[in-house]
Structure formats: structure tokens, C-alpha cells
Write a protein that holds these residues in place. Structure first.
Motif, PDB file in Angstrom:
ATOM      1  N   GLU A 169     122.399 104.324  21.882  1.00  0.00           N
ATOM      2  CA  GLU A 169     122.782 105.361  22.937  1.00  0.00           C
ATOM      3  C   GLU A 169     123.673 106.347  22.678  1.00  0.00           C
ATOM      4  OE1 GLU A 169     120.086 105.070  25.147  1.00  0.00           O
ATOM      5  OE2 GLU A 169     121.511 105.510  26.625  1.00  0.00           O
ATOM      6  N   LYS A 170     124.855 105.850  22.050  1.00  0.00           N
ATOM      7  CA  LYS A 170     125.758 106.776  21.679  1.00  0.00           C
ATOM      8  C   LYS A 170     125.344 108.075  20.566  1.00  0.00           C
ATOM      9  CE  LYS A 170     129.012 106.022  18.469  1.00  0.00           C
ATOM     10  NZ  LYS A 170     130.273 104.896  18.026  1.00  0.00           N
ATOM     11  N   LEU A 219     124.148  99.795  22.298  1.00  0.00           N
ATOM     12  CA  LEU A 219     124.862 100.869  22.838  1.00  0.00           C
ATOM     13  C   LEU A 219     125.194 101.892  21.692  1.00  0.00           C
ATOM     14  CD1 LEU A 219     127.608  98.433  24.450  1.00  0.00           C
ATOM     15  CD2 LEU A 219     125.987  99.647  25.474  1.00  0.00           C
ATOM     16  N   GLU A 277     125.061  95.113  21.344  1.00  0.00           N
ATOM     17  CA  GLU A 277     125.802  95.970  20.820  1.00  0.00           C
ATOM     18  C   GLU A 277     125.252  97.226  19.987  1.00  0.00           C
ATOM     19  OE1 GLU A 277     129.047  94.006  18.495  1.00  0.00           O
ATOM     20  OE2 GLU A 277     129.752  95.902  17.788  1.00  0.00           O
TER      21      GLU A 277
END
Ligand SMILES: C[C@H](O)[C@H](O)[C@H]1CNC2=NC(N)=NC(=O)C2=N1
Length: 102
Positions: A54-55, A51, A48
Motif C-alpha cells: 500500500e505504501k 502494508l 506486513e
């Protein structure tokens, strides 16, 4: 997009709003060690957190052994701490809060 390096006052204020994060010895990073119930929980957290990284296009330095994840956040482009480090720290705390601790 290049981020502005934060000054001492801003870093101090941002740290007050976070739980368990400390300044690294060299001052250019913030650090926290998370402990979960199992490797599965630790890896779920890392998935999590990845992610979120990456965002934000902002990536952690981290080290995992079994249920422990040691995290260090810094902005290499800026050569110190930026707002993105604190955004990612908050997102990681949120991901950790959902999971079982040891
Ligand atoms: C090209 C790319 O945007 C940069 O290399 C980004 C990627 N993720 C990053 N993550 C972190 N923690 N620091 C950086 O300086 C950084 N730079």
C-alpha cells in the motif's frame, strides 16, 4: 506515477542484491516462495507485506496455502519489471526475516 521499465542490465544487478528471487519464465516478473512455521506466521508476513504494498502503491500477485506464500512481482502498467518490484521484494524479505521459518 508511471515507472520506467528496467533494462536487462539493471534487472541483473538488482537480482544480485536479493536473496532467493528468480526471474519468471516469461521474463516479466520476479518470483519467490516463502515457507514459515505455521499459517499464523505466513499470514503475519502477508499482513506486513500488504502494508508495504500500500505504501508503494504496488501490489503482489501471491498464493498462500498453510505456511507457504508464493509471490510474483511485476509492473502491469509498465509491462515488465520496474524499481518498485525490487523495492517491494526487499520490503517482503525484511518482513519475512522477522518471522519463524519452517
Ligand atoms: C491505479 C493504480 O495506481 C495502479 O493500478 C497500480 C496499483 N498497483 C499495481 N501493482 C502492480 N504490481 N502493478 C501495477 O501496475 C499496479 N498498478
Amino acid at each position: 506515477m508511471k515507472q520506467e521499465k528496467l533494462g536487462e542490465e539493471a534487472i541483473g544487478e538488482a537480482l544480485v542484491g536479493l536473496d532467493g528471487w528468480t526471474r519468471s519464465g516469461d521474463g516479466v516478473a520476479i518470483e519467490k516462495s516463502y515457507r514459515f512455521k505455521s499459517f499464523r506466521e505466513a499470514f503475519g508476513f502477508m499482513t506486513e507485506a500488504a502494508l508495504a504494498a500500500e505504501k508503494f502503491n504496488h501490489h503482489p500477485e501471491w498464493f498462500n496455502v498453510y505456511n507457504r506464500v508464493d509471490v510474483r512481482l511485476t509492473n502491469h502498467d509498465a509491462g515488465g519489471l520496474t524499481e518498485l518490484d525490487f523495492k517491494l521484494a526487499a520490503a517482503m524479505d525484511k518482513a519475512a526475516a522477522l518471522r519463524t521459518k519452517s
